[in-house]
Design an enzyme around this catalytic site. Structure first.
Site, PDB file in Angstrom:
ATOM      1  CB  CYS A 138      -0.947   0.018   1.199  1.00  0.00           C
ATOM      2  SG  CYS A 138      -2.147  -1.328   1.175  1.00  0.00           S
ATOM      3  CG  HIS A 358      -6.280   2.085  -0.091  1.00  0.00           C
ATOM      4  ND1 HIS A 358      -5.077   2.574  -0.567  1.00  0.00           N
ATOM      5  CD2 HIS A 358      -5.959   1.002   0.689  1.00  0.00           C
ATOM      6  CE1 HIS A 358      -4.093   1.823  -0.100  1.00  0.00           C
ATOM      7  NE2 HIS A 358      -4.605   0.870   0.658  1.00  0.00           N
ATOM      8  CB  CYS A 390      -0.984   0.164   7.757  1.00  0.00           C
ATOM      9  SG  CYS A 390      -2.630   0.048   6.997  1.00  0.00           S
ATOM     10  N   GLY A 392       0.463  -4.085   3.995  1.00  0.00           N
ATOM     11  CA  GLY A 392       0.199  -5.507   4.143  1.00  0.00           C
ATOM     12  C   GLY A 392       1.464  -6.300   4.383  1.00  0.00           C
TER      13      GLY A 392
END
Length: 427
Positions: A138, A358, A390, A392
């Site tokens: 991300c 997103h 954040c 993954g």
């Protein structure tokens, strides 16, 4: 303090060689006020003209995957318009770009690299301009910007583009092939395979984030995004995209980020190059940090990454005027906000991913565009901004930016309220 700074400037002018001028940004002579929270530490290691600055940052609208306005649009047709906008709005010769780095997550690596190269040709870049992709989940879009900034700092080239692209319509989240059975022997490796929603639940349960807090955060995100849209606050950052259907974004009230399609791009260069070309400086890239956390609660990443990036900039959290923290899930967003003790009025002031969307690889570039344009609107009341998300498999990333017109050759000396000029480390 201002008189002291002026005296330093006069002395520096006398020390310069006779054939230099006050605009000789290659000079290593600079004055610095050693005050707590200032950014002089960064400048002592970097000549003013060598700052890496952002002169343009744009993005597409973000649309819901499968059902939104980009569901019939090829990924390369999303990226090309934002790349083209960087060139057209700055009148930059595209052949001067040293590299284009595009963050992307879900598409097969070689295919996405080819699509991005194709998009560069659509946008008018010559074949002499190279391109590569980068994938740090991300944070890929922000990582692309950081990679370009680092390359400029290292002297590999003076001008580069950091971008992001994701079509979650074309490339939905899915695991291809079988999973190595060895993963069962390593808990943290196994946690890398947890669905993101489960990691959100882990954060909520472990840190006591209530459903009411999450829903309230989602409501606020939508409220702020709706107000910003109605006020036209996104008009300077969004580039139109020609599609087979009208471009619109479908949103629903929920406490997790939308699965979205979109792209963004950021034009970076050495400050001395921007000055020589007469380009306005939208922002200054200061620092970047990527950190690792427990994969089972990957959403806590920003709570670790933000302090690391802010400290690297010689700043404290209270020095930051605006935050763009990706709202992957309300649980992790609320936790990070509370853990760091951040003022809600400083975070995602125009809404976040729960409302805007997103598109994984594009989010970092989108956040750069949103943050810097908002900092420009606020002017002198807003000097430093932070972007964070954040990641993954258990990571977090953050970067610190400074508003473009707030930096000066005197190492960004700030007004000091006390008479002590000792740094906070020496007190």
């Amino acid at each position: 303090m201002e008189k002291a700074i002026n005296r330093q400037q006069v002395l520096l002018e006398h020390l310069r060689p006779s054939n230099s001028s006050s605009h000789n940004y290659e000079s290593a002579l600079s004055a610095a006020v050693c005050a707590a929270g200032d950014s002089s530490a960064y400048h002592r290691a970097s000549v003013y003209g060598d700052d890496v600055v952002i002169v343009a940052a744009h993005r597409t609208a973000l649309c819901k995957s499968k059902r939104g306005g980009f569901k019939d649009t090829y990924p390369d047709d999303l990226l090309a318009p934002v790349l083209k906008a960087l060139i057209e709005k700055t009148n930059l010769d595209p052949s001067e770009v040293g590299d284009i780095v595009v963050g992307s997550v879900l598409a097969p690596g070689s295919q996405r690299a080819s699509e991005c190269r194709m998009a560069a040709f659509y946008a008018g870049f010559p074949d002499t301009v190279p391109l590569r992709t980068v994938n740090r989940q991300c944070s890929s879009g922000l990582q692309a910007v950081a990679d370009v900034a680092a390359a400029i700092k290292a002297g590999f080239y003076d001008i580069g583009i950091g971008a992001g692209l994701e079509s979650m319509t074309a490339n939905p989240m899915a695991w291809e092939g079988s999973v190595n059975p060895k993963v069962k022997k390593f808990e943290q490796a196994q946690n890398c395979l947890l669905p993101m929603g489960i990691t959100s639940e882990n954060v909520a349960h472990r840190f006591g984030v209530t459903r009411q807090e999450q829903d309230q955060a989602a409501v606020e995100s939508h409220r702020k995004a709706a107000a910003a849209t109605a006020a036209g606050k996104f008009k300077d950052e969004i580039i139109p995209v020609v599609t087979k259907v009208s471009t619109f974004c479908v949103t629903v009230s929920r406490n997790s980020s939308q699965v979205s399609d979109g792209a963004g791009a950021v034009l970076l260069m050495k400050r001395s190059v921007a000055i020589r070309k007469g380009l306005p400086i939208l922002g200054v890239f200061r620092t970047f940090a990527a950190v690792g956390v427990d994969p089972a609660i990957m959403g806590v990443g920003p709570a670790v990454a933000i302090p690391a990036a802010v400290k690297a900039a010689g700043l404290e959290l209270d020095d930051i005027d605006l935050f763009e923290i990706n709202e992957a899930f309300a649980s992790q967003y609320v936790y990070c906000r509370n853990k760091l003790g951040l003022d809600p009025e400083k975070i995602n002031v125009n809404g976040g991913a729960m409302a805007i969307g997103h598109p994984l690889g594009a989010t970092g570039a989108r956040c750069v565009a949103t943050l810097l344009h908002e900092m420009k609107r606020r002017g002198r009341d807003c000097r430093f901004g932070v972007i964070s998300m954040c990641i993954g498999t258990g990571m977090g990333a953050a970067a610190v930016f400074e508003r473009g017109d707030s930096a000066d050759e005197l190492c960004n000396a700030r007004k000091v309220e006390t008479n002590s000029l000792l740094s906070k480390d020496a007190r």
